[in-house]
Scaffold this active site. Structure first.
Site, mmCIF file in Angstrom:
data_model
loop_
_atom_site.group_PDB
_atom_site.id
_atom_site.type_symbol
_atom_site.label_atom_id
_atom_site.label_comp_id
_atom_site.label_asym_id
_atom_site.label_seq_id
_atom_site.Cartn_x
_atom_site.Cartn_y
_atom_site.Cartn_z
ATOM 1 N N HIS A 1 14.614 12.255 -7.775
ATOM 2 C CA HIS A 1 13.971 13.191 -8.700
ATOM 3 C C HIS A 1 14.549 12.972 -10.091
ATOM 4 O O HIS A 1 15.774 12.876 -10.254
ATOM 5 C CB HIS A 1 14.224 14.629 -8.245
ATOM 6 C CG HIS A 1 13.800 15.662 -9.245
ATOM 7 N ND1 HIS A 1 12.488 16.047 -9.394
ATOM 8 C CD2 HIS A 1 14.512 16.372 -10.157
ATOM 9 C CE1 HIS A 1 12.408 16.969 -10.335
ATOM 10 N NE2 HIS A 1 13.625 17.184 -10.821
ATOM 11 N N ARG B 1 -15.951 -13.593 -3.928
ATOM 12 C CA ARG B 1 -15.594 -14.997 -3.923
ATOM 13 C C ARG B 1 -16.087 -15.656 -2.650
ATOM 14 O O ARG B 1 -16.225 -15.001 -1.606
ATOM 15 C CB ARG B 1 -14.073 -15.175 -4.069
ATOM 16 C CG ARG B 1 -13.527 -14.582 -5.363
ATOM 17 C CD ARG B 1 -12.039 -14.857 -5.522
ATOM 18 N NE ARG B 1 -11.749 -16.274 -5.697
ATOM 19 C CZ ARG B 1 -11.769 -16.926 -6.853
ATOM 20 N NH1 ARG B 1 -12.078 -16.275 -7.964
ATOM 21 N NH2 ARG B 1 -11.481 -18.204 -6.917
#
Length: 465
Positions: free
Chosen positions: A443, A268
């Protein structure tokens, strides 16, 4: 009209400056010639991530059938319905930002603006404005194109109009393997297109760690995307609604690629046309950026004129979340409030493809080039249970000083964009691996792989020896 602050441009950098300055009691005028929210809200971040979410749902149907025994099939993609949902998300965000500005007391004037002096701005339809405190330049950027390629919004498109091109093509050639090109390649592949992705550098996302590029390429190829790195476009012709391109690799013979659509995603360029920087005594660098004289205040060589967003050169990153931080800094500076400079080294960098990438801090190569003695640990996401559940590969890579702080964290895999914020704090607060290893990751989660990587670096390896 005289006011405290004049902001030119209503994208992420501009409207965040305006909101914060108004909250600090300043009188603010925001000039915008298009829509508040800028490229990010209307043509970039928000609509593209909405489309990528739809792509993830499509991919999930295939995974359910092929991996989990769920006898699902994809009947079709209702393109108008998909577009309508995307546009509704954009419209609601747009209304929200405009409402915030109105509630904050920011006066929004519509029209193109140009500088008339160090404190003066002329806005078409609104006349001459004068700023007591300062002027903020936030005019954003536009897609770069390649010589000989004229975007038409249908067959040859840029990242600004790719989302709005009609229908879903059966084949796409994407030029540019940075974040934007990779995301569009990923989206079109999910929607069933044959995709060829061409990058001139020797790897995808070349500003990221080499291992990130390697794992990303592996993941995209596994999905059936043809990836050509170290390759350049030699020639392209458009006829009968299709593109015929000649691509030259770094080694070997040129090859011809035919596609229904060519997407140019080669970066850009800052937008300064019509801004009349010279009237205020400002110039740009060779790439069109407005360079601050003081990066701690993002103030130009003309006192009182500040710059935010895509007008800034590196180390600014041209990312919306960095623009928010820049807007906060400039607003607080203009209000006389103490503010910390933007630490670009701790700004997260994310590619929302499948697989995703996310990183913060230095790459291994950057760390070594800066003279750091480093230790590196990598861990595959499939080494933890949740990574096996997802079954899409991926990796965690940590770069740390030999006997000190963490310099960089690099992730590839599913949902890693939602995992990088922790690493921003790790790098930003100069944490050492032992500091992170003290904290327990849940976990089973993908984030557990991040925790395990630091446990090993701290000499407390559990599942990774």
């Amino acid at each position: 009209m005289t006011t405290d602050v004049i902001v030119i441009g209503g994208g992420t950098g501009g409207y965040s400056t305006a909101l914060r300055a108004a909250a600090l009691g300043l009188d603010v005028v925001l000039a915008e010639r298009d829509k508040i929210g800028g490229t990010c809200l209307h043509r970039g971040c928000v609509p593209s991530k909405a489309m990528l979410h739809a792509a993830e749902l499509v991919d999930g149907i295939a995974e359910a059938r092929e991996r989990w025994g769920v006898k699902s099939t994809l009947d079709s993609v209702d393109w108008p319905a998909l577009v309508a949902t995307r546009d509704d998300i954009v419209a609601r965000n747009h209304r929200g930002v405009e409402s915030h500005l109105a509630h904050a007391g920011v006066r929004v004037v519509r029209g193109s603006a140009r500088l008339t002096g160090p404190r003066g701005v002329y806005v078409e339809g609104a006349g001459e404005l004068t700023a007591r405190r300062g002027i903020v330049l936030a005019t954003g950027s536009r897609p770069r194109t390649l010589p000989g390629l004229t975007p038409d919004g249908r067959t040859v498109v840029t990242s600004d109009d790719a989302l709005f091109a009609p229908g879903l093509p059966a084949s796409v050639l994407v030029l540019g393997g940075g974040a934007i090109g990779v995301e569009y390649a990923s989206f079109h592949r999910s929607m069933g297109a044959a995709v060829t992705l061409v990058e001139a550098a020797d790897r995808l996302v070349p500003l990221e760690d080499a291992d990130v590029g390697r794992h990303l390429t592996r993941g995209l190829k596994k999905r059936g995307i043809r990836v050509l790195t170290g390759a350049r476009l030699d020639d392209a012709s458009v006829a009968a609604g299709s593109v015929r391109a000649v691509v030259r690799p770094a080694r070997g013979e040129s090859r011809t690629v035919e596609a229904e659509r060519l997407l140019v995603a080669v970066g850009r360029a800052p937008v300064t046309e019509g801004l009349d920087l010279a009237a205020a005594g400002l110039t740009t660098d060779e790439r069109g950026h407005v360079v601050p004289a003081d990066w701690t205040r993002l103030e130009t060589a003309v006192p009182g004129i500040h710059v935010v967003g895509d007008l800034l050169p590196p180390p600014s990153l041209g990312l919306a979340h960095a623009s928010f931080a820049e807007g906060l800094l400039v607003a607080e500076t203009l209000a006389g409030v103490a503010s910390q400079p933007v630490d670009y080294a701790t700004v997260p960098r994310v590619t929302y493809s499948s697989p995703q990438t996310a990183a913060v801090g230095l790459t291994e190569e950057e760390a070594r080039n800066r003279g750091h003695e480093v230790r590196v640990n990598t861990m595959p996401l499939t080494a933890v249970a949740k990574g096996m559940v997802h079954g899409r590969g991926g990796v965690v890579k940590v770069v740390a000083e030999r006997d000190g702080r963490v310099l960089g964290v690099h992730l590839v895999g599913p949902h890693v964009s939602e995992m990088i914020a922790e690493s921003q704090l790790i790098v930003g607060w100069d944490a050492e691996p032992s500091d992170v290893a003290r904290h327990i990751h849940p976990h089973p989660t993908l984030s557990e792989a991040v925790g395990e990587t630091f446990l090993t670096l701290a000499g407390r390896g559990l599942h990774q020896q």
